[in-house]
Design an enzyme around this catalytic site. Structure first.
Site, short mmCIF file in Angstrom:
data_model
loop_
_atom_site.label_atom_id
_atom_site.label_comp_id
_atom_site.label_asym_id
_atom_site.label_seq_id
_atom_site.Cartn_x
_atom_site.Cartn_y
_atom_site.Cartn_z
N GLU A 161 8.87 15.46 16.18
CA GLU A 161 9.63 15.11 14.98
C GLU A 161 9.33 16.18 13.93
OE1 GLU A 161 8.28 11.90 12.43
OE2 GLU A 161 10.34 11.51 11.84
N GLU A 174 8.62 0.78 11.47
CA GLU A 174 9.69 1.77 11.29
C GLU A 174 9.02 3.13 11.39
OE1 GLU A 174 12.72 1.14 11.26
OE2 GLU A 174 12.91 -0.93 10.60
N CYS A 197 13.48 10.14 7.91
CA CYS A 197 13.24 9.72 9.30
C CYS A 197 14.50 9.90 10.14
CB CYS A 197 12.73 8.29 9.34
SG CYS A 197 13.76 7.16 8.42
N LYS A 203 0.87 -1.19 0.00
CA LYS A 203 0.00 0.00 0.00
C LYS A 203 0.90 1.23 0.00
CE LYS A 203 -2.13 2.98 2.00
NZ LYS A 203 -2.01 4.39 1.57
P1 NAD Z 1 1.70 8.11 7.80
O1 NAD Z 1 1.73 7.30 9.05
O2 NAD Z 1 0.73 9.23 7.72
O3 NAD Z 1 1.41 7.18 6.53
C1 NAD Z 1 2.20 6.05 6.24
C2 NAD Z 1 1.37 5.06 5.45
O4 NAD Z 1 0.32 4.57 6.30
C3 NAD Z 1 0.67 5.65 4.23
O5 NAD Z 1 0.68 4.72 3.19
C4 NAD Z 1 -0.75 5.88 4.74
O6 NAD Z 1 -1.71 5.89 3.71
C5 NAD Z 1 -0.93 4.68 5.65
N1 NAD Z 1 -1.97 4.82 6.68
C6 NAD Z 1 -2.50 5.96 7.18
N2 NAD Z 1 -3.43 5.66 8.12
C7 NAD Z 1 -3.46 4.31 8.22
C8 NAD Z 1 -4.21 3.40 9.03
N3 NAD Z 1 -5.11 3.82 9.92
N4 NAD Z 1 -3.99 2.08 8.87
C9 NAD Z 1 -3.06 1.63 7.99
N5 NAD Z 1 -2.33 2.45 7.20
C10 NAD Z 1 -2.52 3.78 7.31
O7 NAD Z 1 3.20 8.61 7.58
P2 NAD Z 1 3.73 9.58 6.44
O8 NAD Z 1 3.30 10.98 6.77
O9 NAD Z 1 3.37 9.01 5.11
O10 NAD Z 1 5.33 9.43 6.59
C11 NAD Z 1 6.11 10.23 7.40
C12 NAD Z 1 6.51 9.46 8.66
O11 NAD Z 1 7.20 8.26 8.31
C13 NAD Z 1 7.49 10.22 9.53
O12 NAD Z 1 7.10 10.10 10.87
C14 NAD Z 1 8.81 9.50 9.30
O13 NAD Z 1 9.75 9.62 10.34
C15 NAD Z 1 8.35 8.11 9.12
N6 NAD Z 1 9.38 7.31 8.46
C16 NAD Z 1 10.08 6.38 9.18
C17 NAD Z 1 11.09 5.63 8.58
C18 NAD Z 1 11.86 4.59 9.35
O14 NAD Z 1 12.47 3.72 8.71
N7 NAD Z 1 11.87 4.62 10.67
C19 NAD Z 1 11.38 5.84 7.23
C20 NAD Z 1 10.66 6.81 6.53
C21 NAD Z 1 9.65 7.53 7.15
#
Ligand code: NAD
Length: 474
Positions: free
Chosen positions: A378, A242, A276, A167
Protein backbone atom coordinates in the site's frame (compact mmCIF):
# COMPACT_ATOMS: atom_id res chain seq x y z
CA UNK A 1 -6.57 14.10 27.99
CA UNK A 2 -10.03 15.46 27.47
CA UNK A 3 -13.12 14.15 29.15
CA UNK A 4 -16.08 15.37 27.17
CA UNK A 5 -14.33 18.44 25.86
CA UNK A 6 -12.74 19.58 29.12
CA UNK A 7 -8.98 19.33 29.40
CA UNK A 8 -7.95 17.12 32.29
CA UNK A 9 -4.61 18.17 33.70
CA UNK A 10 -4.29 15.06 35.85
CA UNK A 11 -2.70 13.24 32.94
CA UNK A 12 0.81 11.76 33.34
CA UNK A 13 2.21 15.28 33.09
CA UNK A 14 4.27 14.70 29.95
CA UNK A 15 3.46 16.24 26.60
CA UNK A 16 4.32 15.69 22.96
CA UNK A 17 4.69 18.13 20.08
CA UNK A 18 2.34 18.48 17.16
CA UNK A 19 4.36 19.63 14.15
CA UNK A 20 3.24 21.36 10.96
CA UNK A 21 4.37 18.98 8.18
CA UNK A 22 4.70 21.84 5.68
CA UNK A 23 7.06 23.97 7.78
CA UNK A 24 8.45 21.82 10.56
CA UNK A 25 7.12 24.38 13.07
CA UNK A 26 5.58 23.51 16.41
CA UNK A 27 1.80 24.05 16.40
CA UNK A 28 0.89 22.88 19.88
CA UNK A 29 1.66 20.36 22.59
CA UNK A 30 -0.79 17.78 23.89
CA UNK A 31 -0.71 15.38 26.85
CA UNK A 32 1.18 12.15 26.34
CA UNK A 33 -1.44 9.90 27.86
CA UNK A 34 -0.80 6.51 29.40
CA UNK A 35 -2.75 3.33 30.07
CA UNK A 36 -3.91 4.87 33.37
CA UNK A 37 -5.39 7.81 31.48
CA UNK A 38 -7.20 5.40 29.18
CA UNK A 39 -8.64 3.66 32.27
CA UNK A 40 -9.86 7.01 33.71
CA UNK A 41 -11.57 7.86 30.41
CA UNK A 42 -13.23 4.44 30.22
CA UNK A 43 -14.51 4.91 33.76
CA UNK A 44 -15.94 8.32 32.81
CA UNK A 45 -17.61 6.76 29.75
CA UNK A 46 -18.97 3.94 31.89
CA UNK A 47 -20.46 6.33 34.46
CA UNK A 48 -22.18 8.31 31.69
CA UNK A 49 -23.38 5.23 29.88
CA UNK A 50 -26.69 4.53 31.64
CA UNK A 51 -28.09 8.05 31.49
CA UNK A 52 -27.02 8.61 27.85
CA UNK A 53 -28.60 5.30 26.82
CA UNK A 54 -31.86 6.37 28.40
CA UNK A 55 -32.06 9.77 26.65
CA UNK A 56 -34.51 9.85 23.78
CA UNK A 57 -33.14 9.56 20.24
CA UNK A 58 -34.55 13.05 19.61
CA UNK A 59 -32.51 14.48 22.49
CA UNK A 60 -29.36 12.90 21.11
CA UNK A 61 -30.14 14.24 17.65
CA UNK A 62 -30.64 17.74 19.07
CA UNK A 63 -27.09 17.69 20.48
CA UNK A 64 -25.73 16.57 17.11
CA UNK A 65 -27.72 19.26 15.25
CA UNK A 66 -26.34 21.97 17.52
CA UNK A 67 -22.79 20.63 17.07
CA UNK A 68 -23.25 20.56 13.28
CA UNK A 69 -24.34 24.17 13.34
CA UNK A 70 -21.29 25.24 15.39
CA UNK A 71 -18.94 23.24 13.16
CA UNK A 72 -20.36 24.95 10.07
CA UNK A 73 -20.03 28.39 11.70
CA UNK A 74 -16.37 27.65 12.52
CA UNK A 75 -15.60 25.84 9.30
CA UNK A 76 -12.71 28.10 8.30
CA UNK A 77 -10.94 28.02 11.65
CA UNK A 78 -11.33 24.24 11.89
CA UNK A 79 -10.03 23.81 8.34
CA UNK A 80 -6.98 25.96 9.09
CA UNK A 81 -6.22 23.82 12.15
CA UNK A 82 -6.59 20.64 10.11
CA UNK A 83 -4.32 21.94 7.34
CA UNK A 84 -1.72 23.01 9.88
CA UNK A 85 -1.49 19.63 11.58
CA UNK A 86 -2.23 17.34 8.63
CA UNK A 87 -0.76 19.23 5.66
CA UNK A 88 -3.64 18.96 3.16
CA UNK A 89 -4.63 22.01 1.08
CA UNK A 90 -7.15 24.28 2.78
CA UNK A 91 -9.88 23.44 0.27
CA UNK A 92 -9.52 19.73 1.09
CA UNK A 93 -9.54 20.51 4.80
CA UNK A 94 -12.80 22.44 4.35
CA UNK A 95 -14.29 19.48 2.49
CA UNK A 96 -13.30 17.18 5.30
CA UNK A 97 -14.77 19.38 8.05
CA UNK A 98 -17.95 19.73 5.99
CA UNK A 99 -17.89 15.92 5.68
CA UNK A 100 -17.73 15.62 9.48
CA UNK A 101 -20.83 17.82 9.79
CA UNK A 102 -22.66 15.92 7.05
CA UNK A 103 -22.08 12.56 8.71
CA UNK A 104 -23.39 13.76 12.09
CA UNK A 105 -26.39 15.34 10.38
CA UNK A 106 -27.09 12.09 8.54
CA UNK A 107 -27.17 10.14 11.81
CA UNK A 108 -29.62 12.66 13.29
CA UNK A 109 -32.02 11.44 10.62
CA UNK A 110 -31.50 7.83 11.70
CA UNK A 111 -31.79 8.51 15.43
CA UNK A 112 -35.41 7.36 15.64
CA UNK A 113 -35.25 4.69 12.95
CA UNK A 114 -36.93 1.41 13.97
CA UNK A 115 -34.63 -0.71 16.09
CA UNK A 116 -35.86 -4.27 16.27
CA UNK A 117 -38.18 -6.85 14.74
CA UNK A 118 -41.37 -8.69 15.40
CA UNK A 119 -41.12 -12.38 14.57
CA UNK A 120 -43.99 -14.85 14.38
CA UNK A 121 -42.90 -18.24 15.77
CA UNK A 122 -44.97 -21.17 14.42
CA UNK A 123 -46.79 -23.06 17.20
CA UNK A 124 -45.02 -21.06 19.85
CA UNK A 125 -46.37 -17.52 19.89
CA UNK A 126 -44.10 -14.69 18.85
CA UNK A 127 -40.77 -13.08 19.51
CA UNK A 128 -39.56 -9.53 19.59
CA UNK A 129 -35.98 -8.58 19.04
CA UNK A 130 -34.97 -5.25 20.50
CA UNK A 131 -31.68 -3.48 19.88
CA UNK A 132 -29.78 -1.98 22.79
CA UNK A 133 -26.63 0.16 22.93
CA UNK A 134 -23.51 -1.84 23.76
CA UNK A 135 -22.27 0.55 26.46
CA UNK A 136 -18.70 1.84 26.32
CA UNK A 137 -17.01 1.80 22.90
CA UNK A 138 -13.47 2.71 21.87
CA UNK A 139 -12.38 4.26 18.59
CA UNK A 140 -8.77 4.41 17.40
CA UNK A 141 -8.12 6.52 14.33
CA UNK A 142 -5.32 7.51 11.92
CA UNK A 143 -3.91 10.86 10.77
CA UNK A 144 -4.91 10.92 7.12
CA UNK A 145 -8.54 12.04 7.56
CA UNK A 146 -8.89 12.61 11.29
CA UNK A 147 -12.11 14.64 11.22
CA UNK A 148 -14.01 12.49 8.74
CA UNK A 149 -13.01 9.21 10.35
CA UNK A 150 -13.91 10.58 13.79
CA UNK A 151 -17.44 11.24 12.48
CA UNK A 152 -17.69 7.71 11.04
CA UNK A 153 -17.11 6.38 14.59
CA UNK A 154 -18.89 8.84 16.87
CA UNK A 155 -21.89 9.31 14.54
CA UNK A 156 -23.37 5.81 14.79
CA UNK A 157 -21.93 5.06 18.25
CA UNK A 158 -23.33 8.09 20.11
CA UNK A 159 -26.62 8.45 18.25
CA UNK A 160 -27.51 4.87 19.20
CA UNK A 161 -26.88 5.56 22.88
CA UNK A 162 -23.31 4.37 23.48
CA UNK A 163 -20.53 6.32 25.13
CA UNK A 164 -17.08 6.40 23.58
CA UNK A 165 -13.38 6.94 24.18
CA UNK A 166 -11.50 8.23 21.13
CA UNK A 167 -7.76 7.80 20.60
CA UNK A 168 -6.56 10.18 17.86
CA UNK A 169 -3.36 9.68 15.89
CA UNK A 170 -0.45 11.44 17.53
CA UNK A 171 0.28 13.56 14.44
CA UNK A 172 -3.24 15.00 14.23
CA UNK A 173 -4.90 15.24 17.65
CA UNK A 174 -5.82 18.94 17.54
CA UNK A 175 -8.81 18.88 15.19
CA UNK A 176 -10.20 15.86 17.05
CA UNK A 177 -9.85 17.62 20.42
CA UNK A 178 -11.50 20.77 19.06
CA UNK A 179 -14.40 18.84 17.53
CA UNK A 180 -14.92 17.00 20.82
CA UNK A 181 -15.04 20.38 22.62
CA UNK A 182 -17.69 21.55 20.17
CA UNK A 183 -19.85 18.53 20.96
CA UNK A 184 -19.51 19.40 24.62
CA UNK A 185 -20.48 23.00 23.89
CA UNK A 186 -23.50 21.67 21.99
CA UNK A 187 -24.71 19.95 25.14
CA UNK A 188 -23.23 16.45 25.07
CA UNK A 189 -23.27 15.33 28.71
CA UNK A 190 -19.97 14.83 30.52
CA UNK A 191 -18.35 11.47 29.93
CA UNK A 192 -20.26 10.57 26.76
CA UNK A 193 -17.30 11.38 24.49
CA UNK A 194 -13.76 11.28 25.84
CA UNK A 195 -10.50 11.83 24.01
CA UNK A 196 -7.17 10.42 25.17
CA UNK A 197 -4.05 11.45 23.26
CA UNK A 198 -0.84 9.45 23.43
CA UNK A 199 1.07 6.56 21.88
CA UNK A 200 -0.95 3.77 20.26
CA UNK A 201 1.03 1.03 22.01
CA UNK A 202 0.10 2.53 25.40
CA UNK A 203 -3.23 4.30 25.13
CA UNK A 204 -4.62 2.34 22.17
CA UNK A 205 -3.76 -1.08 23.57
CA UNK A 206 -4.95 -0.13 27.06
CA UNK A 207 -8.32 0.89 25.61
CA UNK A 208 -8.70 -2.37 23.72
CA UNK A 209 -7.80 -4.35 26.85
CA UNK A 210 -10.18 -2.47 29.18
CA UNK A 211 -12.87 -4.97 30.18
CA UNK A 212 -15.60 -2.31 30.24
CA UNK A 213 -15.04 -1.52 26.57
CA UNK A 214 -17.54 -3.64 24.61
CA UNK A 215 -16.63 -2.63 21.08
CA UNK A 216 -13.51 -1.37 19.32
CA UNK A 217 -13.65 0.44 16.03
CA UNK A 218 -10.20 0.76 14.51
CA UNK A 219 -8.95 2.51 11.38
CA UNK A 220 -5.29 2.25 10.47
CA UNK A 221 -2.63 -0.03 9.07
CA UNK A 222 -3.21 -3.75 8.55
CA UNK A 223 -0.48 -4.78 11.00
CA UNK A 224 -1.87 -2.59 13.80
CA UNK A 225 -5.37 -3.81 12.96
CA UNK A 226 -4.29 -7.42 13.44
CA UNK A 227 -2.89 -6.64 16.88
CA UNK A 228 -6.06 -4.75 17.83
CA UNK A 229 -8.24 -7.61 16.55
CA UNK A 230 -6.28 -10.21 18.55
CA UNK A 231 -6.68 -8.21 21.75
CA UNK A 232 -10.35 -7.50 21.08
CA UNK A 233 -11.20 -11.11 20.35
CA UNK A 234 -9.41 -12.34 23.46
CA UNK A 235 -11.48 -9.84 25.45
CA UNK A 236 -14.69 -11.04 23.67
CA UNK A 237 -15.39 -7.59 22.24
CA UNK A 238 -16.89 -6.61 18.94
CA UNK A 239 -14.44 -5.14 16.46
CA UNK A 240 -14.64 -3.15 13.25
CA UNK A 241 -11.45 -2.88 11.23
CA UNK A 242 -10.96 -0.35 8.44
CA UNK A 243 -7.49 -1.09 7.16
CA UNK A 244 -5.21 -0.45 4.24
CA UNK A 245 -5.96 -0.70 0.55
CA UNK A 246 -4.25 -0.79 -2.82
CA UNK A 247 -7.10 0.24 -5.06
CA UNK A 248 -6.79 -0.56 -8.76
CA UNK A 249 -8.25 1.65 -11.50
CA UNK A 250 -9.10 -0.22 -14.72
CA UNK A 251 -9.18 1.95 -17.84
CA UNK A 252 -10.83 0.25 -20.82
CA UNK A 253 -10.30 1.25 -24.45
CA UNK A 254 -13.80 2.79 -24.66
CA UNK A 255 -13.36 4.98 -21.55
CA UNK A 256 -13.86 8.74 -21.68
CA UNK A 257 -10.16 9.54 -21.41
CA UNK A 258 -10.54 13.11 -20.18
CA UNK A 259 -12.76 11.89 -17.37
CA UNK A 260 -10.44 8.98 -16.59
CA UNK A 261 -7.43 11.29 -16.40
CA UNK A 262 -9.12 13.69 -14.02
CA UNK A 263 -10.37 10.71 -11.97
CA UNK A 264 -6.83 9.32 -11.76
CA UNK A 265 -5.43 12.70 -10.81
CA UNK A 266 -7.86 13.30 -7.99
CA UNK A 267 -7.94 9.62 -7.05
CA UNK A 268 -4.20 9.46 -6.54
CA UNK A 269 -3.00 12.92 -5.51
CA UNK A 270 -5.87 14.10 -3.27
CA UNK A 271 -4.54 14.38 0.29
CA UNK A 272 -1.02 13.81 -1.13
CA UNK A 273 -1.95 10.22 -1.93
CA UNK A 274 -2.68 9.44 1.71
CA UNK A 275 -6.20 8.12 1.33
CA UNK A 276 -7.07 4.50 2.03
CA UNK A 277 -9.13 4.32 -1.17
CA UNK A 278 -6.70 6.32 -3.31
CA UNK A 279 -6.02 5.05 -6.83
CA UNK A 280 -2.84 3.13 -6.08
CA UNK A 281 -2.45 1.19 -9.38
CA UNK A 282 -3.70 1.86 -12.90
CA UNK A 283 -4.27 -0.93 -15.45
CA UNK A 284 -4.87 0.57 -18.87
CA UNK A 285 -5.64 -1.23 -22.15
CA UNK A 286 -2.56 -1.31 -24.40
CA UNK A 287 -4.45 0.14 -27.37
CA UNK A 288 -5.05 3.49 -25.62
CA UNK A 289 -2.14 3.44 -23.18
CA UNK A 290 0.06 5.96 -25.02
CA UNK A 291 -2.70 8.54 -25.34
CA UNK A 292 -3.89 8.04 -21.76
CA UNK A 293 -0.38 8.26 -20.29
CA UNK A 294 0.42 11.41 -22.28
CA UNK A 295 -2.73 13.16 -21.07
CA UNK A 296 -2.09 12.00 -17.51
CA UNK A 297 1.51 13.18 -17.62
CA UNK A 298 0.46 16.64 -18.83
CA UNK A 299 -2.03 16.91 -15.97
CA UNK A 300 0.35 15.62 -13.29
CA UNK A 301 2.98 18.16 -14.37
CA UNK A 302 0.50 20.96 -13.78
CA UNK A 303 -0.16 20.06 -10.13
CA UNK A 304 1.00 22.85 -7.82
CA UNK A 305 2.77 21.58 -4.70
CA UNK A 306 3.20 23.68 -1.59
CA UNK A 307 2.06 24.63 1.89
CA UNK A 308 -1.65 23.80 2.08
CA UNK A 309 -2.29 27.29 3.46
CA UNK A 310 -1.07 28.85 0.21
CA UNK A 311 -3.36 29.90 -2.62
CA UNK A 312 -4.02 27.60 -5.59
CA UNK A 313 -2.21 24.66 -4.03
CA UNK A 314 -3.21 21.25 -5.38
CA UNK A 315 -1.07 19.08 -3.14
CA UNK A 316 0.50 19.62 0.27
CA UNK A 317 3.28 17.67 1.99
CA UNK A 318 3.14 14.13 3.29
CA UNK A 319 1.95 14.13 6.87
CA UNK A 320 5.02 12.81 8.65
CA UNK A 321 8.67 11.91 8.38
CA UNK A 322 8.07 8.15 8.45
CA UNK A 323 5.75 8.38 5.44
CA UNK A 324 8.10 10.76 3.62
CA UNK A 325 11.14 8.50 4.16
CA UNK A 326 9.12 5.49 2.98
CA UNK A 327 8.13 7.20 -0.30
CA UNK A 328 11.65 8.49 -0.97
CA UNK A 329 13.18 5.09 -0.28
CA UNK A 330 10.61 3.27 -2.41
CA UNK A 331 11.10 5.53 -5.45
CA UNK A 332 14.91 5.32 -5.06
CA UNK A 333 14.64 1.53 -5.07
CA UNK A 334 12.46 1.58 -8.20
CA UNK A 335 15.10 3.70 -9.97
CA UNK A 336 17.96 1.55 -8.74
CA UNK A 337 16.32 -1.70 -9.84
CA UNK A 338 15.09 -0.13 -13.07
CA UNK A 339 11.53 -1.18 -12.23
CA UNK A 340 9.61 1.09 -14.55
CA UNK A 341 10.14 4.51 -16.09
CA UNK A 342 9.57 7.65 -14.04
CA UNK A 343 8.07 10.07 -16.52
CA UNK A 344 7.47 12.92 -14.14
CA UNK A 345 8.29 13.64 -10.48
CA UNK A 346 10.30 11.16 -8.44
CA UNK A 347 12.07 13.48 -6.02
CA UNK A 348 11.80 16.09 -3.30
CA UNK A 349 10.93 19.45 -4.93
CA UNK A 350 13.87 21.82 -5.33
CA UNK A 351 11.64 24.80 -4.47
CA UNK A 352 13.04 26.43 -1.31
CA UNK A 353 9.51 26.98 0.09
CA UNK A 354 9.25 23.21 0.30
CA UNK A 355 12.64 22.59 1.89
CA UNK A 356 11.48 22.37 5.51
CA UNK A 357 8.45 20.19 4.99
CA UNK A 358 7.76 16.60 3.97
CA UNK A 359 7.15 17.38 0.30
CA UNK A 360 7.49 14.99 -2.61
CA UNK A 361 6.76 15.62 -6.26
CA UNK A 362 3.64 14.08 -7.80
CA UNK A 363 5.16 11.07 -9.50
CA UNK A 364 4.06 9.02 -12.50
CA UNK A 365 5.79 5.72 -13.22
CA UNK A 366 4.97 3.61 -16.28
CA UNK A 367 5.77 0.08 -17.43
CA UNK A 368 6.02 -1.16 -13.87
CA UNK A 369 6.74 -4.91 -13.64
CA UNK A 370 4.05 -7.05 -11.99
CA UNK A 371 6.26 -8.10 -9.05
CA UNK A 372 7.25 -4.52 -8.11
CA UNK A 373 6.71 -3.31 -4.54
CA UNK A 374 4.77 -0.43 -6.07
CA UNK A 375 2.00 -2.86 -6.98
CA UNK A 376 2.26 -5.16 -3.97
CA UNK A 377 2.38 -2.71 -1.05
CA UNK A 378 0.00 0.00 0.00
CA UNK A 379 1.84 3.11 -1.19
CA UNK A 380 0.54 5.95 0.97
CA UNK A 381 1.97 8.85 -1.00
CA UNK A 382 1.92 10.72 -4.35
CA UNK A 383 3.28 7.94 -6.56
CA UNK A 384 1.17 6.50 -9.36
CA UNK A 385 2.22 3.34 -11.22
CA UNK A 386 0.66 2.56 -14.60
CA UNK A 387 0.61 -0.94 -16.11
CA UNK A 388 -0.47 -1.86 -19.64
CA UNK A 389 -2.85 -4.81 -20.07
CA UNK A 390 -4.27 -6.41 -23.20
CA UNK A 391 -7.92 -6.65 -22.13
CA UNK A 392 -10.42 -6.59 -19.26
CA UNK A 393 -9.75 -10.20 -18.19
CA UNK A 394 -6.07 -9.43 -17.67
CA UNK A 395 -6.90 -6.14 -15.92
CA UNK A 396 -9.25 -7.90 -13.48
CA UNK A 397 -6.77 -10.70 -12.83
CA UNK A 398 -3.99 -8.21 -12.03
CA UNK A 399 -6.34 -5.99 -10.00
CA UNK A 400 -7.32 -8.94 -7.80
CA UNK A 401 -3.72 -10.09 -7.39
CA UNK A 402 -3.28 -8.40 -4.00
CA UNK A 403 -3.86 -9.05 -0.34
CA UNK A 404 -6.09 -5.93 -0.21
CA UNK A 405 -9.75 -5.52 -1.11
CA UNK A 406 -10.87 -2.03 -0.19
CA UNK A 407 -11.95 -0.22 -3.39
CA UNK A 408 -11.60 -0.53 -7.17
CA UNK A 409 -12.86 1.40 -10.18
CA UNK A 410 -13.66 0.52 -13.75
CA UNK A 411 -13.75 3.15 -16.50
CA UNK A 412 -15.83 2.22 -19.51
CA UNK A 413 -18.95 3.21 -21.45
CA UNK A 414 -19.85 -0.44 -21.98
CA UNK A 415 -22.44 -1.72 -19.50
CA UNK A 416 -21.38 -5.36 -19.93
CA UNK A 417 -17.81 -4.51 -19.02
CA UNK A 418 -18.96 -2.43 -16.05
CA UNK A 419 -21.14 -5.26 -14.76
CA UNK A 420 -18.38 -7.79 -15.33
CA UNK A 421 -15.98 -5.58 -13.33
CA UNK A 422 -18.47 -5.20 -10.48
CA UNK A 423 -19.02 -8.95 -10.34
CA UNK A 424 -15.41 -10.03 -10.55
CA UNK A 425 -13.41 -7.38 -8.71
CA UNK A 426 -12.78 -8.40 -5.11
CA UNK A 427 -13.35 -5.19 -3.18
CA UNK A 428 -15.73 -3.70 -0.65
CA UNK A 429 -16.60 -0.73 -2.86
CA UNK A 430 -16.53 -0.53 -6.65
CA UNK A 431 -16.91 2.68 -8.61
CA UNK A 432 -17.89 2.96 -12.26
CA UNK A 433 -16.39 5.97 -14.05
CA UNK A 434 -15.40 7.58 -10.76
CA UNK A 435 -13.15 6.81 -7.80
CA UNK A 436 -12.84 8.00 -4.20
CA UNK A 437 -16.37 9.34 -3.75
CA UNK A 438 -17.87 8.37 -0.37
CA UNK A 439 -21.13 9.46 1.24
CA UNK A 440 -22.64 9.09 4.73
CA UNK A 441 -25.53 7.04 3.27
CA UNK A 442 -23.28 4.46 1.61
CA UNK A 443 -21.71 1.47 3.40
CA UNK A 444 -17.92 1.68 3.39
CA UNK A 445 -15.33 -0.98 4.19
CA UNK A 446 -13.11 -3.66 2.75
CA UNK A 447 -12.73 -7.37 2.16
CA UNK A 448 -9.64 -9.60 2.45
CA UNK A 449 -6.87 -7.84 4.45
CA UNK A 450 -8.64 -4.49 4.13
CA UNK A 451 -10.91 -5.07 7.05
CA UNK A 452 -13.97 -6.38 8.80
CA UNK A 453 -17.34 -4.64 9.08
CA UNK A 454 -18.76 -1.54 7.45
CA UNK A 455 -19.05 2.12 8.34
CA UNK A 456 -21.62 4.66 7.14
CA UNK A 457 -25.20 4.02 6.11
CA UNK A 458 -27.87 2.51 8.36
CA UNK A 459 -25.84 -0.67 8.58
CA UNK A 460 -23.20 1.06 10.72
CA UNK A 461 -25.76 1.47 13.51
CA UNK A 462 -26.03 -2.29 13.90
CA UNK A 463 -22.28 -2.39 14.64
CA UNK A 464 -23.02 -0.46 17.84
CA UNK A 465 -26.16 -2.30 18.99
CA UNK A 466 -26.79 -5.59 20.76
CA UNK A 467 -29.85 -7.65 19.92
CA UNK A 468 -31.97 -8.84 22.83
CA UNK A 469 -34.61 -11.43 21.94
CA UNK A 470 -37.82 -11.68 23.92
CA UNK A 471 -40.01 -14.75 23.30
CA UNK A 472 -43.65 -14.88 24.31
CA UNK A 473 -45.75 -18.05 24.51
CA UNK A 474 -49.38 -17.45 23.70
P1 NAD B 1 -1.52 3.14 12.30
O1 NAD B 1 -2.04 1.75 12.31
O2 NAD B 1 -0.07 3.35 12.47
O3 NAD B 1 -2.23 4.01 13.45
C1 NAD B 1 -3.62 4.12 13.55
C2 NAD B 1 -3.99 4.41 14.99
O4 NAD B 1 -3.65 3.26 15.78
C3 NAD B 1 -3.24 5.58 15.61
O5 NAD B 1 -4.10 6.30 16.45
C4 NAD B 1 -2.14 4.89 16.41
O6 NAD B 1 -1.67 5.66 17.49
C5 NAD B 1 -2.88 3.66 16.90
N1 NAD B 1 -2.02 2.52 17.28
C6 NAD B 1 -0.75 2.28 16.91
N2 NAD B 1 -0.32 1.12 17.48
C7 NAD B 1 -1.35 0.64 18.21
C8 NAD B 1 -1.52 -0.53 19.02
N3 NAD B 1 -0.54 -1.42 19.18
N4 NAD B 1 -2.71 -0.72 19.62
C9 NAD B 1 -3.73 0.17 19.44
N5 NAD B 1 -3.62 1.29 18.69
C10 NAD B 1 -2.44 1.52 18.08
O7 NAD B 1 -2.06 3.79 10.93
P2 NAD B 1 -1.75 5.25 10.38
O8 NAD B 1 -0.35 5.25 9.84
O9 NAD B 1 -2.13 6.26 11.40
O10 NAD B 1 -2.81 5.38 9.18
C11 NAD B 1 -2.57 5.00 7.87
C12 NAD B 1 -3.28 3.69 7.57
O11 NAD B 1 -4.68 3.81 7.81
C13 NAD B 1 -3.17 3.28 6.11
O12 NAD B 1 -2.88 1.92 6.04
C14 NAD B 1 -4.56 3.55 5.56
O13 NAD B 1 -4.92 2.80 4.43
C15 NAD B 1 -5.40 3.23 6.74
N6 NAD B 1 -6.73 3.83 6.60
C16 NAD B 1 -7.81 3.03 6.33
C17 NAD B 1 -9.07 3.58 6.15
C18 NAD B 1 -10.27 2.72 5.87
O14 NAD B 1 -11.40 3.18 6.09
N7 NAD B 1 -10.11 1.48 5.41
C19 NAD B 1 -9.23 4.96 6.27
C20 NAD B 1 -8.12 5.75 6.52
C21 NAD B 1 -6.87 5.17 6.70
Amino acid sequence: MQINGKAVEACSGKFFDVINPATGELIDRVPRGTGDDAAIAVEAASLASGSWASTSPQQRARVFYRAVEIVRQRLNALAVLLTQEQGKPLIEAKNEIEGFANVLEYYCGLASSPQGDFIQVPQNGYAISVKKPLGVCAAIIPWNMPALIMSWKIGPALISGNTLVLKPASNTPLTNLTLASILSEAGLPAGVLNVVTGPGELVGEALVKEHKVRKVSFTGECATGKRVAQLAVSGKKGVTLELGGSDPMLVCDDADLERAVSGALRGRFYNCGQTCTAVKRIYVFESIAEEFIKKLEDSVRKLRVGNGMGENIDMGPLNNRRQWEYVKELVAEIEEKDEGRIITGGKVPADSACCRGYFFEPTLIVDVPRESRLLKEEVFGPVLPVVRVKDLDEAIEEANNTIYGLGASIWTKNIDRAVSGCEQLKAGIIWINQHLKVAPEVPFGGVKESGIGRENGPYALSEYLDIKTIMLKI
